[in-house]
Design an enzyme around this catalytic site. Structure first.
Site: not given
Length: 287
Positions: A180, A193
């Site tokens: 990401s 995360y």
């Protein structure tokens, strides 16, 4: 509910319980159901996609099936979404296999690989895509249990699955990890995360070197803000309403817009690519 292919914010206010479901999203995500056209690039291949019931995983499953691969999807418990994805795989003329369960458990991961090999006849492509995400304003709000769950789902599971998959993979096989923009530009409220996504970058680089002499390519796709059930089920409504507005393109990406990157890395189109990270971020720069 609207189904505009590439809508710009603001989005309608909405909230779901984690992990969220596709039919309750507004607008509905575009997974390439009407747009993706295959060219036989994965004929005869078997793929396993984690988190394949919805979002990016569903888009990749559709693309792989339309490229000729048989596709297994592993997911937690979103049975309706999984059934919809399996139907789309089968409509493409490919075999579909759905495997529910908790990927944070090593025993389950081993069982997933065994089931795929036994029922689909092998394994050529592993897409480590499943992810756990929650938002917190302060580190004191994150419990050790939550931190552990995030790491076990997002980075332990790719390790467990890759370890179990490699003995079944032949030269030319591919492992693709989903990282990401958060790996390089972490949002404070996504501390756990984002930390796992940074770990996935290093995991991809190290494993690619380790697997090179076996002819197994290991790469990653780095997502930007993508419109998936994870968003309305894990973010405050004000964040959901303007999700993706900060990108150069001024909107969130649709799952379908990532599928081509995974096809590239899974097929002979990417035969000279290993240890690579393809950013699909709407113009956000990974530095």
């Amino acid at each position: 509910m609207s189904n505009t292919r590439r809508p710009k914010p603001p989005h309608p206010k909405q909230e779901q319980s984690p992990p969220g479901t596709t039919p309750n999203m507004d607008p509905l995500p575009d997974h390439g159901e009407e747009s993706y056209r295959g060219n036989g690039r994965l004929e005869g291949k078997v793929a396993l996609i984690t988190g394949g019931d919805s979002g990016i995983g569903r888009a990749v499953a559709i693309a792989f099936a339309r490229e000729g691969a048989d596709v297994a999807i592993a997911y937690l418990q979103e049975h309706r979404d999984a059934e919809d994805t399996a139907r789309l795989i089968e409509e493409a003329g490919s075999k579909a296999l759905t495997i529910p369960g908790d990927l944070s458990d090593e025993g389950h991961c081993n069982g997933v690989i065994e089931k795929v090999v036994n029922e689909l006849g092998g394994l050529d492509i592993l897409v480590n895509n499943a992810a756990f995400q929650r938002t917190y304003a302060d580190i004191s709000d994150i419990t050790a249990e939550e931190w552990d769950t995030t790491f076990r789902t997002n980075i332990y599971a790719p390790f467990f699955l890759s370890k179990a998959a490699v003995p079944h993979m032949k030269p030319g096989s591919s492992i693709i990890n989903t990282t990401s923009i958060q790996s390089k530009q972490p949002s404070p409220q996504l501390l756990a995360y984002a930390s796992t996504k940074g770990a996935i970058l290093n995991f991809t680089a190290g494993l690619s070197a380790m697997m090179a002499d076996r002819g197994i390519r290991v790469n990653a796709v780095a997502q930007g803000p993508i419109w998936t059930p994870l968003i309305p089920s894990t973010m405050p409504q004000e964040k959901v309403e303007n999700f993706g507005k900060q990108t150069a393109l001024g909107r969130a990406g649709q799952p379908a817009e990532l599928a081509g990157a995974y096809v590239l890395l899974a097929s002979d189109l990417g035969s000279y690519m290993t240890g690579a990270v393809i950013p699909v971020t709407g113009g956000e720069i990974m530095i």
